[in-house]
Design a protein around this motif. Structure first.
Motif, PDB file in Angstrom:
ATOM      1  N   THR A 198       0.830  -1.202   0.000  1.00 53.05           N
ATOM      2  CA  THR A 198       0.000   0.000   0.000  1.00 53.05           C
ATOM      3  C   THR A 198       0.867   1.255   0.000  1.00 53.05           C
ATOM      4  O   THR A 198       0.605   2.219  -0.724  1.00 53.05           O
ATOM      5  CB  THR A 198      -0.906   0.009   1.253  1.00 53.05           C
ATOM      6  OG1 THR A 198      -1.640  -1.217   1.308  1.00 53.05           O
ATOM      7  CG2 THR A 198      -1.882   1.168   1.217  1.00 53.05           C
ATOM      8  N   ALA A 206       0.483  10.511   1.058  1.00 54.21           N
ATOM      9  CA  ALA A 206       0.166  10.406   2.481  1.00 54.21           C
ATOM     10  C   ALA A 206       0.109  11.757   3.182  1.00 54.21           C
ATOM     11  O   ALA A 206      -0.780  12.019   4.004  1.00 54.21           O
ATOM     12  CB  ALA A 206       1.170   9.494   3.177  1.00 54.21           C
ATOM     13  N   TRP A 330       0.238  -1.091   6.101  1.00 50.78           N
ATOM     14  CA  TRP A 330       0.900  -0.097   5.256  1.00 50.78           C
ATOM     15  C   TRP A 330       2.045  -0.737   4.466  1.00 50.78           C
ATOM     16  O   TRP A 330       2.325  -0.355   3.338  1.00 50.78           O
ATOM     17  CB  TRP A 330       1.418   1.014   6.160  1.00 50.78           C
ATOM     18  CG  TRP A 330       1.837   2.314   5.534  1.00 50.78           C
ATOM     19  CD1 TRP A 330       3.001   2.997   5.798  1.00 50.78           C
ATOM     20  CD2 TRP A 330       1.113   3.142   4.617  1.00 50.78           C
ATOM     21  NE1 TRP A 330       3.025   4.192   5.090  1.00 50.78           N
ATOM     22  CE2 TRP A 330       1.875   4.297   4.354  1.00 50.78           C
ATOM     23  CE3 TRP A 330      -0.121   3.013   3.964  1.00 50.78           C
ATOM     24  CZ2 TRP A 330       1.479   5.315   3.500  1.00 50.78           C
ATOM     25  CZ3 TRP A 330      -0.529   4.021   3.108  1.00 50.78           C
ATOM     26  CH2 TRP A 330       0.255   5.156   2.885  1.00 50.78           C
ATOM     27  N   SER A 334      -2.974  -3.664   0.381  1.00 49.20           N
ATOM     28  CA  SER A 334      -4.167  -3.204   1.081  1.00 49.20           C
ATOM     29  C   SER A 334      -5.175  -4.334   1.263  1.00 49.20           C
ATOM     30  O   SER A 334      -5.193  -5.312   0.514  1.00 49.20           O
ATOM     31  CB  SER A 334      -4.812  -2.076   0.260  1.00 49.20           C
ATOM     32  OG  SER A 334      -6.153  -1.858   0.622  1.00 49.20           O
ATOM     33  N   HIS A 345      -7.034   6.234   6.772  1.00 50.13           N
ATOM     34  CA  HIS A 345      -5.639   6.279   6.353  1.00 50.13           C
ATOM     35  C   HIS A 345      -4.744   5.986   7.559  1.00 50.13           C
ATOM     36  O   HIS A 345      -5.086   6.353   8.693  1.00 50.13           O
ATOM     37  CB  HIS A 345      -5.315   7.668   5.791  1.00 50.13           C
ATOM     38  CG  HIS A 345      -4.021   7.749   5.066  1.00 50.13           C
ATOM     39  ND1 HIS A 345      -2.807   7.801   5.721  1.00 50.13           N
ATOM     40  CD2 HIS A 345      -3.733   7.770   3.742  1.00 50.13           C
ATOM     41  CE1 HIS A 345      -1.838   7.860   4.831  1.00 50.13           C
ATOM     42  NE2 HIS A 345      -2.367   7.846   3.619  1.00 50.13           N
ATOM     43  N   ASN A 347      -2.389   7.517   8.649  1.00 47.76           N
ATOM     44  CA  ASN A 347      -2.045   8.729   9.411  1.00 47.76           C
ATOM     45  C   ASN A 347      -3.133   9.096  10.422  1.00 47.76           C
ATOM     46  O   ASN A 347      -2.959  10.030  11.210  1.00 47.76           O
ATOM     47  CB  ASN A 347      -1.757   9.910   8.478  1.00 47.76           C
ATOM     48  CG  ASN A 347      -2.963  10.356   7.657  1.00 47.76           C
ATOM     49  OD1 ASN A 347      -4.114  10.085   8.005  1.00 47.76           O
ATOM     50  ND2 ASN A 347      -2.694  11.065   6.570  1.00 47.76           N
ATOM     51  N   ARG A 351      -9.952   9.529   5.970  1.00 49.18           N
ATOM     52  CA  ARG A 351     -10.140   8.281   5.242  1.00 49.18           C
ATOM     53  C   ARG A 351      -9.223   8.259   4.015  1.00 49.18           C
ATOM     54  O   ARG A 351      -8.689   9.283   3.603  1.00 49.18           O
ATOM     55  CB  ARG A 351     -11.597   8.158   4.796  1.00 49.18           C
ATOM     56  CG  ARG A 351     -12.609   8.233   5.936  1.00 49.18           C
ATOM     57  CD  ARG A 351     -12.815   6.901   6.597  1.00 49.18           C
ATOM     58  NE  ARG A 351     -13.587   7.022   7.834  1.00 49.18           N
ATOM     59  CZ  ARG A 351     -14.108   5.987   8.473  1.00 49.18           C
ATOM     60  NH1 ARG A 351     -13.929   4.766   8.003  1.00 49.18           N
ATOM     61  NH2 ARG A 351     -14.767   6.146   9.592  1.00 49.18           N
ATOM     62  N   MET A 352      -9.058   7.094   3.423  1.00 46.11           N
ATOM     63  CA  MET A 352      -8.331   7.014   2.164  1.00 46.11           C
ATOM     64  C   MET A 352      -9.051   7.861   1.133  1.00 46.11           C
ATOM     65  O   MET A 352     -10.287   7.857   1.060  1.00 46.11           O
ATOM     66  CB  MET A 352      -8.248   5.566   1.677  1.00 46.11           C
ATOM     67  CG  MET A 352      -7.510   4.627   2.622  1.00 46.11           C
ATOM     68  SD  MET A 352      -5.759   5.015   2.836  1.00 46.11           S
ATOM     69  CE  MET A 352      -5.103   4.524   1.238  1.00 46.11           C
ATOM     70  N   SER A 353      -8.317   8.591   0.332  1.00 47.80           N
ATOM     71  CA  SER A 353      -8.942   9.459  -0.662  1.00 47.80           C
ATOM     72  C   SER A 353      -9.447   8.649  -1.852  1.00 47.80           C
ATOM     73  O   SER A 353      -9.062   7.488  -2.056  1.00 47.80           O
ATOM     74  CB  SER A 353      -7.959  10.521  -1.140  1.00 47.80           C
ATOM     75  OG  SER A 353      -6.995   9.961  -2.023  1.00 47.80           O
ATOM     76  N   GLU A 356      -6.479   7.647  -3.894  1.00 50.83           N
ATOM     77  CA  GLU A 356      -5.717   6.542  -3.300  1.00 50.83           C
ATOM     78  C   GLU A 356      -6.432   5.211  -3.523  1.00 50.83           C
ATOM     79  O   GLU A 356      -5.796   4.204  -3.864  1.00 50.83           O
ATOM     80  CB  GLU A 356      -5.495   6.809  -1.812  1.00 50.83           C
ATOM     81  CG  GLU A 356      -4.482   7.914  -1.553  1.00 50.83           C
ATOM     82  CD  GLU A 356      -4.513   8.434  -0.122  1.00 50.83           C
ATOM     83  OE1 GLU A 356      -3.474   8.926   0.346  1.00 50.83           O
ATOM     84  OE2 GLU A 356      -5.588   8.364   0.522  1.00 50.83           O
TER      85      GLU A 356
END
Length: 420
Positions: A198, A206, A330, A334, A345, A347, A351-353, A356
């Protein structure tokens, strides 16, 4: 230009059912095929398809589109028929779910148009539904209309996709050719390339701020880098504290009394292995039945009311990162990108975009999704990873190219004999 050269340069053609935003179709295009017709009834997905792939897609309900409105003489029919009714995520899945029978529309088009090949795709749960009877029925239906059929459970990460996504792929042909499935290229085994992680795929985004408009990043235009920011939410969880080991011992005792085997319990529920985890506590791999399964299990085993309240009373609870952070790997591929909502995400700030998720599904960077944020996520989650589709397409193209070449050689010899 001679007839032979024209024939050799002719592209193999494809029609697509349930095409969505076009992941499966795009993979075949990248492998050298031409898509001449496609269909879906999800408007936003069709809008995305038109913007990126072409206007040959028709918005509409396939059950209401007669075969006469679909072109003739295409080589391959593609179809990721809807899987909600089959999905192992749907505990109410049933043969009565009308969505389960949309594959019969694919059957209708194949029967009427007689393509050389067809490719169908569905979720892993299809294999275990009704103790394997569903997949047997589907294969039998395709065989009855004259096709040699094979199927395989494919894991996208084994073909270079940065995602451990498992899907059933069904391939059939009426020419007596092979139904080719691609060989694994990635994995932990000797001779294979390492899985794409991922982080390798989307790590460069990120720390890049999400935004609604496209922007430039080191010379690359970034589209759809927008995301939900609700990293805290609520879910229905058990109101009372429950010890899985205690429940396991309790259920094993009552199962022994009842005479039911774990396998028989699994078969009753239509699960592959799920029920077995209710009677297991080693390696923390056990689980507790959800309320509906608990009540059904009680009918089978006849246990008392000792844990009913603890197991079945639910309340709204806040989601913690550990419960919703599905992309916590990570440094590995995924988890499956789903249509219901993006994972948090690593971080832990968002959320994951959309971008992404699209990269993880191996859509090109210039592929732009349209519609609401939720609809974009849904389009991507429903799609076949483009790279996996391309790998499938390459094998079929090789079979068709060989068949076409052999036909041309045979026709040439016949013409030479006539000229003599």
């Amino acid at each position: 230009m001679s007839f032979d050269i024209m024939e050799e340069n002719k592209k193999h053609t494809v029609a697509g059912l349930f095409s969505g935003c076009g992941g499966l179709d795009l993979g075949f295009i990248q492998a050298g095929f031409e898509v001449v017709w496609a269909n879906d009834f999800f408007k936003e997905a069709v809008d995305t398809y038109k913007q990126n792939i072409g206007n040959h897609i028709v918005l509409g309900d396939i059950t209401k589109i007669p075969s006469s409105e679909i072109p003739n003489d295409f080589d391959i029919l593609l179809g990721g028929f809807p899987c909600q009714g089959f999905s192992i995520a749907n505990i109410k899945r049933s043969m009565k779910d009308e969505r389960n029978f949309l594959y019969k529309e694919m059957l209708r088009i194949i029967k009427d148009k007689q393509p050389k090949y067809f490719v169908a795709e569905n979720v892993k749960g299809l294999l275990s539904m009704q103790k394997g009877k569903v997949i047997e029925m589907i294969i039998s239906d395709f065989q009855e209309i004259g096709y040699d059929v094979d199927y395989k459970l494919m894991k996208a990460s084994e073909y270079g996709v940065p995602q451990h996504r498992e899907r059933v792929v069904i391939i059939g042909n009426r020419l007596g050719l092979n139904n080719p499935f691609p060989k694994k290229t990635h994995g932990s085994e000797k001779g294979l390339q390492p899985f794409v992680t991922t982080k390798e795929a989307v790590g460069f985004l990120a720390d890049v701020r999400i935004r609604d408009k496209k922007f430039d990043l080191n010379g690359t235009t970034i589209l759809n880098h927008k995301a939900r920011t609700n990293v805290h939410d609520e879910f229905w969880g058990r109101k009372h504290k429950v010890n899985q080991h205690d429940i396991c011992d309790y259920l094993k005792e009552w199962r022994t009394k009842s005479g039911w085997s774990t396998k028989r319990v699994d078969e009753h529920f239509g699960y592959a292995h799920t029920a077995g985890h209710w009677f297991r506590k080693d390696n923390n791999s056990g689980s507790i039945p959800n309320p509906s399964d608990w009540w059904e299990l009680k009918k089978l085993l006849g246990f008392d009311d000792k844990y009913d309240k603890q197991v079945t009373e639910l309340e709204l609870k806040p989601i913690t990162f550990e419960q919703s952070l599905r992309i916590n790997n990570w440094d590995a591929p995924s988890d499956t990108i789903t249509a219901t909502g993006p994972e948090i995400h690593p971080n832990k700030e968002r959320r994951m975009s959309v971008r992404e998720c699209a990269i993880i599904q191996t859509f090109p960077m210039d592929f732009e999704f349209v519609g609401s944020l939720g609809n974009m996520y849904k389009q991507i989650g429903n799609a076949v990873p483009v790279l996996m589709a391309k790998r499938i397409a390459e094998g079929i193209k090789k079979e068709l190219d060989n068949q076409q070449y052999n036909d041309q050689q045979r026709n040439r010899r016949v013409r030479e004999q006539v000229l003599k």
